[in-house]
Design a protein around this motif. Structure first.
Motif, PDB file in Angstrom:
ATOM      1  N   GLY A 143       1.091  -0.976  -0.158  1.00  0.00           N
ATOM      2  CA  GLY A 143      -0.076   0.052  -0.357  1.00  0.00           C
ATOM      3  C   GLY A 143       1.238   1.650   0.147  1.00  0.00           C
ATOM      4  N   VAL A 144       1.722   0.925   0.636  1.00  0.00           N
ATOM      5  CA  VAL A 144       2.599   2.472   0.872  1.00  0.00           C
ATOM      6  C   VAL A 144       3.583   2.962  -0.646  1.00  0.00           C
ATOM      7  CG1 VAL A 144       4.142   3.741   1.675  1.00  0.00           C
ATOM      8  CG2 VAL A 144       2.309   2.457   3.392  1.00  0.00           C
ATOM      9  N   LEU A 145       4.439   1.125  -1.135  1.00  0.00           N
ATOM     10  CA  LEU A 145       5.106   0.930  -1.856  1.00  0.00           C
ATOM     11  C   LEU A 145       4.460   1.133  -2.961  1.00  0.00           C
ATOM     12  CD1 LEU A 145       7.046  -2.196  -1.353  1.00  0.00           C
ATOM     13  CD2 LEU A 145       7.939   0.351  -1.205  1.00  0.00           C
ATOM     14  N   ASN A 146       3.302   0.885  -3.371  1.00  0.00           N
ATOM     15  CA  ASN A 146       2.886   1.442  -5.107  1.00  0.00           C
ATOM     16  C   ASN A 146       3.157   2.695  -5.360  1.00  0.00           C
ATOM     17  OD1 ASN A 146       1.398  -0.408  -5.543  1.00  0.00           O
ATOM     18  ND2 ASN A 146      -0.838   0.143  -4.749  1.00  0.00           N
ATOM     19  N   LYS A 147       3.072   3.332  -4.637  1.00  0.00           N
ATOM     20  CA  LYS A 147       3.497   5.550  -5.428  1.00  0.00           C
ATOM     21  C   LYS A 147       5.531   4.837  -5.640  1.00  0.00           C
ATOM     22  CE  LYS A 147       1.168   6.722  -1.082  1.00  0.00           C
ATOM     23  NZ  LYS A 147       1.937   6.705  -0.442  1.00  0.00           N
ATOM     24  N   GLU A 148       5.467   3.723  -5.683  1.00  0.00           N
ATOM     25  CA  GLU A 148       7.445   3.964  -5.553  1.00  0.00           C
ATOM     26  C   GLU A 148       7.891   3.312  -6.924  1.00  0.00           C
ATOM     27  OE1 GLU A 148       8.674   6.095  -3.572  1.00  0.00           O
ATOM     28  OE2 GLU A 148       6.714   6.523  -1.997  1.00  0.00           O
ATOM     29  N   SER A 149       8.664   3.932  -7.196  1.00  0.00           N
ATOM     30  CA  SER A 149       9.280   2.459  -8.570  1.00  0.00           C
ATOM     31  C   SER A 149      10.303   2.636  -8.429  1.00  0.00           C
ATOM     32  CB  SER A 149       8.829   3.181  -9.916  1.00  0.00           C
ATOM     33  OG  SER A 149       9.372   3.875 -10.348  1.00  0.00           O
ATOM     34  N   ASN A 150      11.171   1.161  -8.152  1.00  0.00           N
ATOM     35  CA  ASN A 150      12.352   0.883  -7.837  1.00  0.00           C
ATOM     36  C   ASN A 150      13.067   0.024  -8.167  1.00  0.00           C
ATOM     37  OD1 ASN A 150      14.910   0.547  -6.374  1.00  0.00           O
ATOM     38  ND2 ASN A 150      14.508   2.430  -5.469  1.00  0.00           N
ATOM     39  N   GLY A 151      13.905  -0.899  -9.083  1.00  0.00           N
ATOM     40  CA  GLY A 151      14.192  -1.941  -9.322  1.00  0.00           C
ATOM     41  C   GLY A 151      14.153  -2.815  -8.500  1.00  0.00           C
ATOM     42  N   PHE A 152      14.865  -2.114  -7.104  1.00  0.00           N
ATOM     43  CA  PHE A 152      15.262  -3.257  -6.289  1.00  0.00           C
ATOM     44  C   PHE A 152      13.933  -3.365  -5.699  1.00  0.00           C
ATOM     45  CE2 PHE A 152      19.578  -1.502  -5.749  1.00  0.00           C
ATOM     46  CZ  PHE A 152      20.058  -2.861  -5.560  1.00  0.00           C
ATOM     47  N   LEU A 153      12.355  -2.231  -5.716  1.00  0.00           N
ATOM     48  CA  LEU A 153      11.413  -3.001  -5.016  1.00  0.00           C
ATOM     49  C   LEU A 153      10.295  -3.749  -5.802  1.00  0.00           C
ATOM     50  CD1 LEU A 153      10.397   1.183  -4.020  1.00  0.00           C
ATOM     51  CD2 LEU A 153      11.333  -0.590  -2.284  1.00  0.00           C
ATOM     52  N   ALA A 154      10.668  -3.970  -7.195  1.00  0.00           N
ATOM     53  CA  ALA A 154      10.512  -4.936  -7.651  1.00  0.00           C
ATOM     54  C   ALA A 154      10.697  -6.199  -7.559  1.00  0.00           C
ATOM     55  CB  ALA A 154      10.684  -4.918  -9.317  1.00  0.00           C
ATOM     56  N   PHE A 155      12.302  -6.269  -7.702  1.00  0.00           N
ATOM     57  CA  PHE A 155      12.774  -7.365  -7.278  1.00  0.00           C
ATOM     58  C   PHE A 155      12.660  -7.523  -5.777  1.00  0.00           C
ATOM     59  CE2 PHE A 155      16.837  -9.171  -4.528  1.00  0.00           C
ATOM     60  CZ  PHE A 155      17.635  -9.869  -5.943  1.00  0.00           C
ATOM     61  N   ASN A 156      12.427  -7.074  -4.985  1.00  0.00           N
ATOM     62  CA  ASN A 156      12.070  -7.495  -3.633  1.00  0.00           C
ATOM     63  C   ASN A 156      10.453  -7.804  -3.630  1.00  0.00           C
ATOM     64  OD1 ASN A 156      10.459  -6.668  -0.384  1.00  0.00           O
ATOM     65  ND2 ASN A 156      12.788  -6.679  -0.319  1.00  0.00           N
ATOM     66  N   THR A 157       9.682  -7.436  -4.425  1.00  0.00           N
ATOM     67  CA  THR A 157       8.523  -7.590  -4.369  1.00  0.00           C
ATOM     68  C   THR A 157       8.005  -9.472  -4.893  1.00  0.00           C
ATOM     69  OG1 THR A 157       7.589  -5.991  -3.953  1.00  0.00           O
ATOM     70  CG2 THR A 157       6.051  -7.568  -4.763  1.00  0.00           C
ATOM     71  N   ALA A 158       9.011  -9.608  -5.765  1.00  0.00           N
ATOM     72  CA  ALA A 158       9.167 -10.465  -6.779  1.00  0.00           C
ATOM     73  C   ALA A 158       9.750 -11.957  -6.225  1.00  0.00           C
ATOM     74  CB  ALA A 158       9.751 -10.650  -8.269  1.00  0.00           C
ATOM     75  N   LEU A 159      10.682 -11.627  -4.678  1.00  0.00           N
ATOM     76  CA  LEU A 159      11.355 -12.767  -4.724  1.00  0.00           C
ATOM     77  C   LEU A 159      11.295 -12.341  -2.965  1.00  0.00           C
ATOM     78  CD1 LEU A 159      14.603 -12.216  -7.088  1.00  0.00           C
ATOM     79  CD2 LEU A 159      13.581 -14.499  -7.111  1.00  0.00           C
ATOM     80  N   PHE A 160      10.825 -12.082  -2.462  1.00  0.00           N
ATOM     81  CA  PHE A 160      10.776 -11.745  -0.671  1.00  0.00           C
ATOM     82  C   PHE A 160      10.476 -13.221  -0.194  1.00  0.00           C
ATOM     83  CE2 PHE A 160       6.688 -11.582   1.304  1.00  0.00           C
ATOM     84  CZ  PHE A 160       6.125 -11.720   0.175  1.00  0.00           C
ATOM     85  N   THR A 161      11.677 -13.912   0.655  1.00  0.00           N
ATOM     86  CA  THR A 161      11.238 -14.862   1.420  1.00  0.00           C
ATOM     87  C   THR A 161      10.587 -15.229   2.639  1.00  0.00           C
ATOM     88  OG1 THR A 161      13.521 -15.251   2.176  1.00  0.00           O
ATOM     89  CG2 THR A 161      13.319 -16.599  -0.607  1.00  0.00           C
ATOM     90  N   ASP A 162      10.632 -14.157   2.822  1.00  0.00           N
ATOM     91  CA  ASP A 162      10.149 -13.636   4.660  1.00  0.00           C
ATOM     92  C   ASP A 162      10.251 -12.685   4.805  1.00  0.00           C
ATOM     93  OD1 ASP A 162       9.160 -14.647   6.371  1.00  0.00           O
ATOM     94  OD2 ASP A 162      10.559 -16.382   7.150  1.00  0.00           O
TER      95      ASP A 162
END
Ligand SMILES: Nc1ncnc2c1ncn2[C@@H]1O[C@H](COP(=O)(O)OP(=O)(O)O)[C@@H](O)[C@H]1O
Ligand SMILES: [Mg+2]
Lengths: 252, 440
Positions: B134-153
């Motif tokens: 919800g808070v991230l939606n406004k942000e765009s940054n390769g690391f955020l996309a990376f994190n959303t896709a791959l977070f393990t916990d």
């Protein structure tokens, strides 16, 4: 104790001290007086080892060693102490931390063991009484937010704790009210002893009502233009420095 | 960014997909796949982007990091113990996955949730879904996309309305694997009028390098009060990207402190959106030496009126280290009576060290108080001489003054147990001659 011979000192391209000679024996108190800008602080700084001064000729011997060749910390460990005219504020370093570091650096140099916490705090507290300082000052950052008088007292506290053999006080009396002046003088008098010497740099005769000097020197235009006993200070009080400066001008 | 590199991380996703938390949840699967597609499109941030001008992440792109198992035996227990804080609950994550044996779970209390993200996605999936990204939606940054896709916990913390939590929740992220990947996602929800303290610590034991990519989202409802401290103490070969994205509700308050001592290349981001009459303080201290590169990027957005923000970052740079501070303050048109101050003070200990400091004020309202200041300097020679004239050698005098400069930030830390952990890390990171902890 200290023998200065024909000392010439420059700052950048300007010659400030133009041949100072001075002998300070053990246990003696020398007052150095003189108008503003005559080179009193320069002399005090050169003796303490501050950077930025070039000794072009002459020498200073302290207990038979070449004082000018020692780094400042070694001078301090050998017993030279400078009470600054303008003590520096050091945010983030507490007074007690500085005192502990200094005491133990000096003890180490003298091959003594570090003081344990109890002995150290006992020593500091007894010295604080001497200068009438509240204990809370120990835990405050060095000189930070201290009033002018508090800074000067703090210098005397450090001197009392470090027990130097040669103490140079650079205008410690300036800006003090009568009560503070008495506290500072009492502190100095309590430390007078047959093996401890003092150089009191002062602008005013007033301090010498409280601390009786053995010798008085007048520094003007980078030279000692007159030396005498305590009565010289009284003469200066009456006549000012003008007659001596003319004298110095005529001599050069 | 090379196709081969993107393929590496796409393949990573396929390889670990089955074991990712919340895999049965279609909304999360969709979010992950969308993020993966975004990442495949844009890759990691490039120095051509304004926000990344001073930090080139090519060293991260040259490596191929992979998710590794999290053997509990590989964790250096004595190192972990140095981060223990009296009275704190701790959730320990090893290589991006929570580890029960090493964690000290909080005392169960009514309504509070503090658990791993994996557990939250099983037991409180609807709550997570309500706030996730919800808070991230406004942000765009390769690391955020990376994190959303791959977070393990990661951690999930929920503090219900008016609940004041006395003991802090300490999230400890340990990386142990060579070329390993620790990708974690935290979500903290503070209900109206609630109060809590969160601590994040990042440590690593692997000398050959790893990437720790951690994203936290924080939502403060009206009048919520959160104190958040982050200790970035990664190993000196570690790569770190960490971002906190916070949304502070009306009359809410966030006190954030960032201590960054480790990592070979580290980027710390803090983004705060402030609502009406809310406030935040952002403190920071970074130390870097050798060839370390540490970047701090902060953004405070005053969206509404009567907001208050104070920011103070200090940096110490030695040898060939490079530091970056980019502090942005945005005051929106409706944010009248905003009061904002930002300062960044830096100490350069070597002529080869470098700092790029860039404060940016963007003010669209007319009745505001905003100030900023940047200083870059060396140790004060007068102070060095003063200490030497008391018998302290030059090196010790310099170290004392450097410590003093840094310690000002540590002294601001309220909780004694946390302060002492930070002070120990600070002492370990600085040259020690002349500085004695037992005398402080
Ligand atoms: N760092 C400096 N650079 C240039 N001139 C200086 C410096 N320090 C002192 N001086 C000059 O040297 C002279 C003596 O100064 P000082 O020793 O402070 O005098 P006093 O203590 O007797 O008032 C003055 O003319 C002063 O301006
Ligand atoms: Mg002077």
């Amino acid at each position: 104790m200290l023998a200065i011979e024909s000392l010439h000192v420059r700052v950048e391209d300007k010659e400030i001290l133009k041949g100072i000679s001075l002998n300070v024996g053990a246990g003696e108190v020398h007052a150095i007086m003189g108008p503003n800008g005559s080179g009193k602080s320069t002399l005090a700084h050169v003796l303490a080892g501050r950077d930025g001064y070039t000794v072009t000729s002459g020498m200073a011997t302290y207990n038979h060693a070449n004082l000018l060749a020692m780094p400042p910390e070694e001078r301090a460990r050998e017993g030279v102490f400078l009470a600054f005219q303008y003590p520096v504020e050091i945010p983030g370093v507490s007074n007690i931390y500085l005192l502990k570091t200094a005491v133990n650096a000096i003890r180490k140099h003298r091959a003594l063991e570090e003081l344990d916490a109890m002995d150290f705090i006992g020593l500091v507290k007894s010295k604080m009484k001497l200068v009438d300082m509240d204990e809370q000052f120990l835990y405050r950052a060095v000189n930070e937010g201290f009033s002018g008088g508090e800074k000067k007292r703090n210098e005397i506290l450090q001197m009392a704790v470090l027990e130097p053999r040669l103490a140079i006080l650079d205008e410690t009396d300036s800006g003090l009210d009568i009560d503070a002046l008495r506290v500072v003088s009492d502190g100095v008098n309590a430390l007078r002893s047959k093996d401890r010497s003092f150089i009191l740099v002062t602008h005013y005769q007033r301090l010498l009502d409280y601390i009786k000097p053995d010798f008085v020197h007048v520094l003007a235009g980078g030279r000692i233009v007159k030396s005498g006993d305590a009565s010289l200070a009284l003469e200066l009080e009456d006549r000012g420095y003008g007659w001596l400066e003319q004298h110095a001008g005529a001599a050069s | 960014m090379s196709t081969e590199l993107k393929q590496h991380y796409t393949a990573q996703y396929s390889a670990i997909k089955a074991s990712l938390p919340g895999m049965g949840l279609s909304w999360l699967n969709t979010a992950r796949e969308k993020a993966l597609a975004n990442f495949s499109e844009s890759g990691f941030p490039s120095p051509r982007e304004e926000e990344w001008r001073y930090t080139n992440i090519a060293p991260i792109e040259r490596r191929r990091f992979s998710s590794v198992s999290s053997p509990f035996e590989a964790v250096d227990r004595s190192r972990l113990k140095q981060f223990s804080i009296d009275g704190a609950a701790s959730l320990v994550f090893v290589n991006g996955r929570s580890n029960r044996e090493l964690s000290v779970l909080p005392e169960p209390a009514r309504g509070i949730i503090a658990c791993s993200m994996a557990e939250a996605l099983e037991l409180h999936a609807d709550r997570v879904r309500e706030y996730f990204a919800g808070v991230l939606n406004k942000e765009s940054n390769g690391f955020l996309a990376f994190n959303t896709a791959l977070f393990t916990d990661g951690a999930f913390v929920y503090v219900p309305q008016d609940m004041k939590v006395a003991s802090p929740v300490h999230l400890i992220f340990v990386s142990t694997g060579a070329d390993g990947l620790s990708t974690t996602r935290n979500l903290v929800i503070a209900g109206p009028g609630s109060q809590a303290e969160i601590i994040e610590s990042y440590i690593g034991s692997e000398e050959s390098g790893y990437l720790s990519a951690a994203v936290s989202e924080l939502v403060l409802a009206e009048q919520a009060d959160i104190r958040w401290s982050k200790l970035q103490c990664e190993s000196n070969r570690g790569f770190h990207f960490g971002g906190l994205y916070a949304d502070v509700g009306r009359y809410g308050r966030l006190n954030h402190a960032n201590f960054s001592f480790g990592g070979l290349l580290a980027r710390n981001e803090v983004h705060v959106d402030l609502s009406e009459a809310s406030e935040c303080s952002l403190d920071g201290l970074f130390l870097c030496t050798g060839r370390q590169h540490v970047d701090h990027h902060t953004r405070i957005c005053h969206r509404e009126a009567h907001g208050f923000s104070r920011e103070s970052y200090k940096g110490i740079l030695d040898q060939r280290a490079r530091g970056v501070f980019q502090g942005r303050i945005i005051v929106a048109r409706d944010a009248q009576k905003t009061d904002a101050e930002m300062s960044n003070r830096n100490l350069l200990l070597s002529s080869d060290a470098e700092i790029d400091s860039k404060p940016q004020l963007e003010i669209y309202a007319d009745d505001v108080k905003c100030a900023h200041g940047v200083t870059v300097g060396q140790l004060d020679e007068q102070s060095v001489f003063y200490l030497r004239s008391r018998g302290v050698d030059r090196e010790s005098a310099r170290n004392m003054l450097t410590f003093a400069f840094a310690n000002e930030m540590v002294e601001k830390v309220k909780r004694p147990g946390l302060r002492s952990v930070i002070q120990a890390e600070l002492l370990a990171a600085l040259p020690q001659t002349g500085v004695r902890k037992e005398w402080l």
